[in-house]
Structures are given as structure tokens and as C-alpha cells.
Design an enzyme around this catalytic site. Structure first.
Site, PDB file in Angstrom:
ATOM      1  N   ASP A  52       0.844  -1.207   0.000  1.00  0.00           N
ATOM      2  CA  ASP A  52       0.000   0.000   0.000  1.00  0.00           C
ATOM      3  C   ASP A  52       0.871   1.246   0.000  1.00  0.00           C
ATOM      4  O   ASP A  52       2.071   1.178   0.292  1.00  0.00           O
ATOM      5  CB  ASP A  52      -0.992  -0.010   1.176  1.00  0.00           C
ATOM      6  CG  ASP A  52      -0.344  -0.326   2.519  1.00  0.00           C
ATOM      7  OD1 ASP A  52       0.893  -0.235   2.627  1.00  0.00           O
ATOM      8  OD2 ASP A  52      -1.076  -0.663   3.464  1.00  0.00           O
ATOM      9  N   ASN A 105      -8.563  -1.676  12.906  1.00  0.00           N
ATOM     10  CA  ASN A 105      -9.981  -1.890  12.542  1.00  0.00           C
ATOM     11  C   ASN A 105     -10.140  -3.140  11.680  1.00  0.00           C
ATOM     12  O   ASN A 105     -11.160  -3.320  11.030  1.00  0.00           O
ATOM     13  CB  ASN A 105     -10.533  -0.663  11.806  1.00  0.00           C
ATOM     14  CG  ASN A 105      -9.748  -0.355  10.538  1.00  0.00           C
ATOM     15  OD1 ASN A 105      -8.737  -1.003  10.262  1.00  0.00           O
ATOM     16  ND2 ASN A 105     -10.196   0.620   9.778  1.00  0.00           N
ATOM     17  N   HIS A 140      -8.212  -3.894   9.072  1.00  0.00           N
ATOM     18  CA  HIS A 140      -7.838  -3.737   7.664  1.00  0.00           C
ATOM     19  C   HIS A 140      -6.582  -4.521   7.320  1.00  0.00           C
ATOM     20  O   HIS A 140      -5.752  -4.820   8.178  1.00  0.00           O
ATOM     21  CB  HIS A 140      -7.737  -2.260   7.258  1.00  0.00           C
ATOM     22  CG  HIS A 140      -6.537  -1.503   7.745  1.00  0.00           C
ATOM     23  ND1 HIS A 140      -6.566  -0.153   8.009  1.00  0.00           N
ATOM     24  CD2 HIS A 140      -5.260  -1.892   7.982  1.00  0.00           C
ATOM     25  CE1 HIS A 140      -5.363   0.246   8.380  1.00  0.00           C
ATOM     26  NE2 HIS A 140      -4.559  -0.796   8.387  1.00  0.00           N
ATOM     27  N   GLU A 145     -10.105  -1.159   3.868  1.00  0.00           N
ATOM     28  CA  GLU A 145     -10.831  -0.755   5.063  1.00  0.00           C
ATOM     29  C   GLU A 145     -12.122  -1.582   5.199  1.00  0.00           C
ATOM     30  O   GLU A 145     -12.540  -2.242   4.234  1.00  0.00           O
ATOM     31  CB  GLU A 145     -11.186   0.732   4.957  1.00  0.00           C
ATOM     32  CG  GLU A 145      -9.971   1.658   4.822  1.00  0.00           C
ATOM     33  CD  GLU A 145      -9.229   1.875   6.146  1.00  0.00           C
ATOM     34  OE1 GLU A 145      -9.152   0.945   6.962  1.00  0.00           O
ATOM     35  OE2 GLU A 145      -8.719   2.995   6.346  1.00  0.00           O
TER      36      GLU A 145
HETATM   37  C1  GLP Z   1      -1.263   0.343   8.470  1.00  0.00           C
HETATM   38  C2  GLP Z   1      -0.982  -0.188   7.054  1.00  0.00           C
HETATM   39  C3  GLP Z   1      -0.956  -1.679   7.010  1.00  0.00           C
HETATM   40  C4  GLP Z   1      -0.216  -2.171   8.246  1.00  0.00           C
HETATM   41  C5  GLP Z   1      -1.130  -1.951   9.422  1.00  0.00           C
HETATM   42  C6  GLP Z   1      -0.525  -2.314  10.757  1.00  0.00           C
HETATM   43  O1  GLP Z   1      -2.271   1.283   8.448  1.00  0.00           O
HETATM   44  N1  GLP Z   1      -1.876   0.266   6.050  1.00  0.00           N
HETATM   45  O2  GLP Z   1      -0.341  -2.117   5.816  1.00  0.00           O
HETATM   46  O3  GLP Z   1       0.059  -3.533   8.096  1.00  0.00           O
HETATM   47  O4  GLP Z   1      -1.665  -0.647   9.426  1.00  0.00           O
HETATM   48  O5  GLP Z   1       0.451  -1.402  11.188  1.00  0.00           O
HETATM   49  P1  GLP Z   1       1.383  -1.682  12.446  1.00  0.00           P
HETATM   50  O6  GLP Z   1       2.222  -2.867  12.079  1.00  0.00           O
HETATM   51  O7  GLP Z   1       2.220  -0.437  12.616  1.00  0.00           O
HETATM   52  O8  GLP Z   1       0.491  -1.963  13.587  1.00  0.00           O
END
Ligand code: GLP
Length: 245
Positions: free
Chosen positions: A65, A133, A135, A140
Site C-alpha cells: 500500500d 480496525n 484492515h 478498510e
Molecule cells: C497500516 C498499514 C498496514 C499495516 C497496518 C498495521 O495502516 N496500512 O499495511 O500492516 O496498518 O500497522 P502496524 O504494524 O504499525 O500496527
């Protein structure tokens, strides 16, 4: 979805590295989807420690992403994040990464280009993190399980969770590109990494609730070759009868 419990962040990171190496064995030119976020940081460090001789060090990559509407050299660029923690330290050239152009004139065309590239190369391994959430990437809640790569608007919850990376919600771009859930479902193997007590509630829901677009990560439950590696803190609310190892 197989569940592989880990003691802590270091154990999760090492398990992820070992499993990725096993899954990529026998693949001649493997293609791996790479996430950003805090969860995979130790996994990337483990890859870097092993150097370019590892299987993952020889793979090609796809960015999971990216924010939309920022310059390529913006400090918030997620492909720059991948450069910093993984590609750069391993000396991997940028032409081995299929990346989104975050300042593309036509975001829809850019998303379609990446979708085409990924369908052509295929995905051997998708490495994913879990949003607060539920995702995956920036798919989302409400994302269809057969969704393709596209531009999306971030939910307030995702903006809040991303604010910790950039110093406040006003610093988080409102829109982003993401590989689709249907695109990710074409991967030959998937590893979901989940770490920390703040993910315990959402992880329990992902494991227990009926799969539904309302909780995007539940799409992984139907995949034949998906492993969840989660640490003790993240698994704290999951009934022990569901833990296999
Ligand atoms: C972010 C990204 C995801 C990521 C997730 C978890 O918003 N869009 O690709 O895997 O949330 O992030 P973290 O590993 O910092 O908890």
C-alpha cells in the site's frame, strides 16, 4: 488459517523469517508482497542480518500500500520506508519493486497498472500486518473479498493509527493505494503478523467472527495456505483451544 504463537516480538520476527525462507524454497524467481508498519520491523531486521544470500534477499517485491497525493521523496512515502528498512540495507535495486506512483496524475490508471503487473508476475508470498480496525493493507471495513488494487479513502481509525508514524493526524494523507483483497487472495502463501496487546481484541474477532467484509482480515480464514504468527500479548484473548502449536 494456521496459528503459530510466538513468545514476543523477537520470536515473531524470527519465525516469520524462517517461514518465509521455507515458503520461498523451490521458487525460482519469487515475488513477495511487502507491508510497512511497526509489526514487520523485526522481520526486516532479521532479513537484513542474513544478507542478500537469503531466499527473500533474491526475490522481487510488490508494495502492499501507499499514500496517494504525496511526492515520491516525501518523508511519509511508504516505498521510501521499505527502502530504509529492507531494500536499501540489502542492496536491492528499485527495479525489483513494483511500487505505486504516489503522485500519479491518474490514480485510477496507476492502480490498474499495478494490478496488471501483479496479475502478470503472480504472488508467491504476501506478508501482511493487521490494522486496528481489521484492515489489510488499506482495505478498510466494507472492502469486498474480491476487490482489486485501487484508490481508497482512509477511515478516521486508520488515520489515527497512522498518525503515530508521522506526528499527528493532520500529517496523514486522506487517500491511499492498496492491493485489493481479491488480489492478495491470489498469493500462493500468506503470512499475517500481529503483535502487541493493543491488537488482542481485533485479533480475537478476526479469528472468531464469521468472515465478512465488515472485518476485512477475516478473508484470510478461507485461504488454504495462510499462517498467522502472533505474539502472546496479541493472542491473549484467543481461546487456547484454537492455538495449534
Ligand atoms: C497500516 C498499514 C498496514 C499495516 C497496518 C498495521 O495502516 N496500512 O499495511 O500492516 O496498518 O500497522 P502496524 O504494524 O504499525 O500496527
Amino acid at each position: 488459517m494456521r496459528i503459530s504463537p510466538a513468545e514476543d516480538f523477537d520470536d515473531l520476527s524470527e519465525q516469520a523469517f524462517q517461514l518465509a525462507e521455507r515458503l520461498l524454497a523451490r521458487r525460482r524467481q519469487p515475488v513477495v508482497v511487502l507491508p510497512t508498519g511497526n509489526t514487520p520491523a523485526g522481520f526486516y531486521a532479521a532479513c537484513v542480518r542474513r544478507g542478500s544470500a537469503s531466499r527473500i534477499g533474491k526475490a522481487s517485491f510488490v508494495q502492499l500500500d501507499e499514500y496517494l497525493g504525496i511526492a515520491a521523496d516525501d518523508r511519509r512515502s511508504l516505498s521510501r520506508w521499505l527502502d530504509r528498512v529492507f531494500l536499501g540495507p540489502l542492496g536491492i535495486e528499485r527495479d525489483r519493486l513494483i511500487a505505486f506512483n504516489s503522485s500519479a496524475e491518474s490514480p485510477d490508471r496507476e492502480a490498474a497498472r499495478v494490478e496488471r503487473c501483479v496479475r502478470e508476475t503472480g504472488i508467491d508470498l504476501a506478508i501482511l500486518g493487521l490494522g486496528p480496525n481489521g484492515h489489510l493493507g488499506f482495505n478498510e471495513p466494507g472492502s469486498a473479498f474480491d476487490s482489486v488494487t485501487r484508490c481508497v479513502s482512509l477511515t478516521p481509525e486508520s488515520i489515527l493509527s497512522n498518525a503515530v508514524y508521522w506526528g499527528g493526524t493532520s500529517e496523514v494523507p486522506a487517500r491511499a493505494f492498496t492491493l485489493g483483497l481479491g488480489t492478495l487472495a491470489t498469493a500462493r502463501a500468506t503470512i499475517l503478523l500481529v503483535c502487541g496487546a493493543h491488537k488482542a481484541r481485533i485479533l480475537r474477532r478476526v479469528i472468531e467472527e464469521k468472515p465478512s467484509p465488515a472485518l476485512p482480515a477475516t478473508c484470510l480464514r478461507g485461504l488454504p495456505n495462510c499462517t498467522l504468527i502472533a505474539d502472546r500479548a496479541a493472542l491473549a484473548e484467543v481461546p487456547s483451544s484454537l492455538l495449534t502449536a
